[in-house]
Scaffold this motif. Sequence first.
Motif, PDB file in Angstrom:
ATOM      1  N   MET A   1     -20.974 -11.606  14.135  1.00  0.00           N
ATOM      2  CA  MET A   1     -21.694 -11.918  12.899  1.00  0.00           C
ATOM      3  C   MET A   1     -23.092 -11.298  12.951  1.00  0.00           C
ATOM      4  O   MET A   1     -23.914 -11.681  13.764  1.00  0.00           O
ATOM      5  N   THR A   2     -23.314 -10.362  12.070  1.00  0.00           N
ATOM      6  CA  THR A   2     -24.638  -9.736  12.029  1.00  0.00           C
ATOM      7  C   THR A   2     -25.035  -9.512  10.582  1.00  0.00           C
ATOM      8  O   THR A   2     -24.184  -9.313   9.711  1.00  0.00           O
ATOM      9  N   PHE A   3     -26.335  -9.541  10.360  1.00  0.00           N
ATOM     10  CA  PHE A   3     -26.836  -9.236   9.026  1.00  0.00           C
ATOM     11  C   PHE A   3     -26.857  -7.724   8.824  1.00  0.00           C
ATOM     12  O   PHE A   3     -27.369  -6.993   9.669  1.00  0.00           O
ATOM     13  N   VAL A   4     -26.289  -7.304   7.693  1.00  0.00           N
ATOM     14  CA  VAL A   4     -26.230  -5.884   7.350  1.00  0.00           C
ATOM     15  C   VAL A   4     -26.945  -5.688   6.014  1.00  0.00           C
ATOM     16  O   VAL A   4     -26.709  -6.449   5.058  1.00  0.00           O
ATOM     17  N   ARG A   5     -27.803  -4.685   5.953  1.00  0.00           N
ATOM     18  CA  ARG A   5     -28.503  -4.397   4.696  1.00  0.00           C
ATOM     19  C   ARG A   5     -27.500  -3.839   3.687  1.00  0.00           C
ATOM     20  O   ARG A   5     -26.762  -2.897   4.002  1.00  0.00           O
ATOM     21  N   VAL A   6     -27.466  -4.417   2.493  1.00  0.00           N
ATOM     22  CA  VAL A   6     -26.476  -3.991   1.503  1.00  0.00           C
ATOM     23  C   VAL A   6     -27.087  -3.480   0.198  1.00  0.00           C
ATOM     24  O   VAL A   6     -26.400  -2.826  -0.576  1.00  0.00           O
ATOM     25  N   ALA A   7     -28.334  -3.818  -0.066  1.00  0.00           N
ATOM     26  CA  ALA A   7     -28.919  -3.422  -1.359  1.00  0.00           C
ATOM     27  C   ALA A   7     -30.421  -3.614  -1.330  1.00  0.00           C
ATOM     28  O   ALA A   7     -30.963  -4.257  -0.427  1.00  0.00           O
ATOM     29  N   GLU A   8     -31.057  -3.054  -2.360  1.00  0.00           N
ATOM     30  CA  GLU A   8     -32.451  -3.394  -2.635  1.00  0.00           C
ATOM     31  C   GLU A   8     -32.453  -4.455  -3.717  1.00  0.00           C
ATOM     32  O   GLU A   8     -31.661  -4.384  -4.666  1.00  0.00           O
ATOM     33  N   ALA A   9     -33.340  -5.418  -3.578  1.00  0.00           N
ATOM     34  CA  ALA A   9     -33.359  -6.546  -4.513  1.00  0.00           C
ATOM     35  C   ALA A   9     -33.513  -6.075  -5.962  1.00  0.00           C
ATOM     36  O   ALA A   9     -32.883  -6.622  -6.870  1.00  0.00           O
ATOM     37  N   ASN A  10     -34.318  -5.036  -6.169  1.00  0.00           N
ATOM     38  CA  ASN A  10     -34.564  -4.618  -7.553  1.00  0.00           C
ATOM     39  C   ASN A  10     -33.382  -3.870  -8.176  1.00  0.00           C
ATOM     40  O   ASN A  10     -33.403  -3.532  -9.350  1.00  0.00           O
ATOM     41  N   VAL A  20     -20.646  -4.276  -3.369  1.00  0.00           N
ATOM     42  CA  VAL A  20     -21.063  -3.555  -2.166  1.00  0.00           C
ATOM     43  C   VAL A  20     -19.932  -3.650  -1.145  1.00  0.00           C
ATOM     44  O   VAL A  20     -19.075  -4.534  -1.224  1.00  0.00           O
ATOM     45  N   GLU A  21     -19.931  -2.701  -0.211  1.00  0.00           N
ATOM     46  CA  GLU A  21     -18.898  -2.711   0.833  1.00  0.00           C
ATOM     47  C   GLU A  21     -19.550  -2.586   2.183  1.00  0.00           C
ATOM     48  O   GLU A  21     -20.474  -1.787   2.366  1.00  0.00           O
ATOM     49  N   VAL A  22     -19.101  -3.406   3.094  1.00  0.00           N
ATOM     50  CA  VAL A  22     -19.579  -3.346   4.474  1.00  0.00           C
ATOM     51  C   VAL A  22     -18.364  -3.313   5.382  1.00  0.00           C
ATOM     52  O   VAL A  22     -17.574  -4.265   5.403  1.00  0.00           O
ATOM     53  N   GLU A  23     -18.207  -2.206   6.081  1.00  0.00           N
ATOM     54  CA  GLU A  23     -17.113  -2.070   7.046  1.00  0.00           C
ATOM     55  C   GLU A  23     -15.768  -2.502   6.454  1.00  0.00           C
ATOM     56  O   GLU A  23     -15.015  -3.260   7.055  1.00  0.00           O
ATOM     57  N   THR A  25     -15.187  -4.472   3.999  1.00  0.00           N
ATOM     58  CA  THR A  25     -15.187  -5.759   3.293  1.00  0.00           C
ATOM     59  C   THR A  25     -15.872  -5.584   1.945  1.00  0.00           C
ATOM     60  O   THR A  25     -17.002  -5.100   1.868  1.00  0.00           O
ATOM     61  N   GLU A  26     -15.165  -5.966   0.877  1.00  0.00           N
ATOM     62  CA  GLU A  26     -15.700  -5.814  -0.473  1.00  0.00           C
ATOM     63  C   GLU A  26     -16.408  -7.105  -0.882  1.00  0.00           C
ATOM     64  O   GLU A  26     -15.815  -8.186  -0.845  1.00  0.00           O
ATOM     65  N   ILE A  27     -17.653  -6.948  -1.277  1.00  0.00           N
ATOM     66  CA  ILE A  27     -18.507  -8.108  -1.525  1.00  0.00           C
ATOM     67  C   ILE A  27     -19.119  -8.020  -2.913  1.00  0.00           C
ATOM     68  O   ILE A  27     -19.542  -6.951  -3.360  1.00  0.00           O
ATOM     69  N   LEU A  28     -19.155  -9.153  -3.587  1.00  0.00           N
ATOM     70  CA  LEU A  28     -19.874  -9.281  -4.854  1.00  0.00           C
ATOM     71  C   LEU A  28     -21.218  -9.912  -4.521  1.00  0.00           C
ATOM     72  O   LEU A  28     -21.274 -11.009  -3.964  1.00  0.00           O
ATOM     73  N   LEU A  29     -22.281  -9.200  -4.880  1.00  0.00           N
ATOM     74  CA  LEU A  29     -23.636  -9.702  -4.672  1.00  0.00           C
ATOM     75  C   LEU A  29     -24.177 -10.083  -6.047  1.00  0.00           C
ATOM     76  O   LEU A  29     -24.168  -9.263  -6.969  1.00  0.00           O
ATOM     77  N   ALA A  30     -24.598 -11.341  -6.186  1.00  0.00           N
ATOM     78  CA  ALA A  30     -25.035 -11.823  -7.500  1.00  0.00           C
ATOM     79  C   ALA A  30     -26.462 -12.353  -7.406  1.00  0.00           C
ATOM     80  O   ALA A  30     -26.836 -12.981  -6.410  1.00  0.00           O
ATOM     81  N   ASN A  31     -27.232 -12.107  -8.456  1.00  0.00           N
ATOM     82  CA  ASN A  31     -28.579 -12.637  -8.558  1.00  0.00           C
ATOM     83  C   ASN A  31     -28.568 -13.767  -9.585  1.00  0.00           C
ATOM     84  O   ASN A  31     -28.429 -13.543 -10.784  1.00  0.00           O
ATOM     85  N   VAL A  32     -28.693 -14.990  -9.080  1.00  0.00           N
ATOM     86  CA  VAL A  32     -28.699 -16.168  -9.955  1.00  0.00           C
ATOM     87  C   VAL A  32     -30.117 -16.744  -9.937  1.00  0.00           C
ATOM     88  O   VAL A  32     -30.546 -17.328  -8.939  1.00  0.00           O
ATOM     89  N   GLY A  33     -30.831 -16.523 -11.009  1.00  0.00           N
ATOM     90  CA  GLY A  33     -32.179 -17.078 -11.123  1.00  0.00           C
ATOM     91  C   GLY A  33     -33.141 -16.586 -10.061  1.00  0.00           C
ATOM     92  O   GLY A  33     -34.073 -17.306  -9.680  1.00  0.00           O
ATOM     93  N   VAL A  98     -26.548  -9.167   4.140  1.00  0.00           N
ATOM     94  CA  VAL A  98     -25.423 -10.101   4.120  1.00  0.00           C
ATOM     95  C   VAL A  98     -24.923 -10.272   5.547  1.00  0.00           C
ATOM     96  O   VAL A  98     -24.849  -9.306   6.314  1.00  0.00           O
ATOM     97  N   ASN A  99     -24.604 -11.507   5.885  1.00  0.00           N
ATOM     98  CA  ASN A  99     -24.127 -11.821   7.234  1.00  0.00           C
ATOM     99  C   ASN A  99     -22.607 -11.764   7.244  1.00  0.00           C
ATOM    100  O   ASN A  99     -21.932 -12.552   6.578  1.00  0.00           O
ATOM    101  N   LEU A 100     -22.067 -10.810   8.006  1.00  0.00           N
ATOM    102  CA  LEU A 100     -20.602 -10.686   8.097  1.00  0.00           C
ATOM    103  C   LEU A 100     -20.118 -11.176   9.434  1.00  0.00           C
ATOM    104  O   LEU A 100     -20.748 -11.010  10.428  1.00  0.00           O
TER     105      LEU A 100
END
Length: 100
Positions: A1-10, A20-23, A25-33, A98-100
């Motif tokens: 389990m390690t944190f991997v950089r997946v995006a810039e916040a902006n 986003v995809e990490v190794e 793994t397909e991930i949905l990154l959502a900004n809620v509020g 994101v921690n995978l």
Amino acid sequence: MTFVRVAEANEIPIGEMKHVEVEGTEILLANVGGKFFAVGDRCTHLSSLLSNGSLNNTIVTCPRHFASFDVTTGKAISGPSQRLPTYEVKVEGENVFVNL
Ligand code: FES
């Protein structure tokens, strides 16, 4: 389990989501509020990409048969679906990890 950089916040304004995809793994990154959440990006019904659907507050709706999930918990809200995997997220400066 390690944190991997997946995006810039902006890259992901409030109320938006990004695939986003990490190794493989397909991930949905959502900004809620202003807070980021990460869940699996494949619908647990028939594997459509949820990030192609719509996000309303914490609820993402699948574009194909409209199952819905809470991106903060991965819980299936409606539709013939199992919950989504969830991933821990941290933000440092402009970088989202994101921690995978
Ligand atoms: S593939 Fe998502 S609801 Fe059927």
